[in-house]
Design an enzyme around this catalytic site. Structure first.
Site, PDB file in Angstrom:
ATOM      1  N   CYS A  12       0.876  -1.157   0.000  1.00 32.93           N
ATOM      2  CA  CYS A  12       0.000   0.000   0.000  1.00 32.93           C
ATOM      3  C   CYS A  12       0.918   1.212   0.000  1.00 32.93           C
ATOM      4  O   CYS A  12       2.115   1.086   0.239  1.00 32.93           O
ATOM      5  CB  CYS A  12      -0.893  -0.012   1.229  1.00 32.93           C
ATOM      6  SG  CYS A  12      -2.377   0.963   1.007  1.00 32.93           S
ATOM      7  N   CYS A  88      -4.187  -1.132  -2.164  1.00 30.15           N
ATOM      8  CA  CYS A  88      -4.743   0.214  -2.344  1.00 30.15           C
ATOM      9  C   CYS A  88      -4.545   0.626  -3.794  1.00 30.15           C
ATOM     10  O   CYS A  88      -3.626   0.161  -4.463  1.00 30.15           O
ATOM     11  CB  CYS A  88      -4.120   1.216  -1.381  1.00 30.15           C
ATOM     12  SG  CYS A  88      -2.421   1.650  -1.685  1.00 30.15           S
ATOM     13  N   CYS A  96       6.056  -0.399  -9.968  1.00 28.43           N
ATOM     14  CA  CYS A  96       6.637  -1.202  -8.899  1.00 28.43           C
ATOM     15  C   CYS A  96       8.068  -1.587  -9.254  1.00 28.43           C
ATOM     16  O   CYS A  96       8.425  -1.702 -10.425  1.00 28.43           O
ATOM     17  CB  CYS A  96       5.815  -2.471  -8.673  1.00 28.43           C
ATOM     18  SG  CYS A  96       4.220  -2.160  -7.904  1.00 28.43           S
TER      19      CYS A  96
END
Length: 164
Positions: A12, A88, A96
């Protein structure tokens, strides 16, 4: 997949509530075959007391949780990750890092209970709702027949869980 042990990372943005609760749930329910972790792209530096209170209400231990960066899971000393779940919407949209082990990924978005502005009862209800959604998805995840699913089927299954 034929692994006997799976490392699971919950992401998150702040790593202060949803990802922490998910880590706690999997730590409790995953048994010896799962190790749970959590991290954030922009860690808040603290774990929200409301998240810890919700975990205590559910009978989960709350010691040792901390808000940390996802950078801890990208270096050579990082654990080989089997699964990475974003919980989220902000983290799901971010670029990422490259995770060691090329884990399977899925988005399991849950509304942010920390964003609720209301009475103590409304805030507690928001944390309870988020916790219940995470608990349900983790239970579905743990019920998957890992040993009999090929990688494609498992990827499809974990993505489907996020839509529930």
């Amino acid at each position: 997949m034929s692994e006997n042990h799976y490392n699971v990372l919950f992401l998150c943005t702040g790593n202060s509530a949803r990802s922490i609760m998910a880590e706690g749930i999997l730590r409790k329910k995953g048994g010896p075959h799962f190790t749970a972790y959590s991290a954030g792209s922009q860690p808040a530096g603290l774990v929200r007391e409301e998240a810890l209170a919700q975990m205590r209400r559910a009978g989960l231990p709350t010691d040792g949780f901390r808000s940390k960066s996802w950078d801890e899971f990208t270096g050579p000393a990082a654990p080989h990750l089997s699964f990475v779940f974003t919980v989220c919407d902000h983290a799901a949209k971010e670029s990422c890092p490259i995770w060691p082990g090329q884990p399977m990924t899925a988005h399991w978005g849950v509304p942010d209970p920390a964003a609720v502005d209301g009475s103590a009862a409304e805030i507690e209800r928001a944390y309870g709702t988020a916790f219940s959604a995470l608990d349900r998805r983790i239970s579905l995840f743990l019920a998957l027949p890992f040993e009999s699913l090929d990688a494609f089927a498992l990827q499809k299954a974990i993505q489907s869980i996020g839509k529930q």
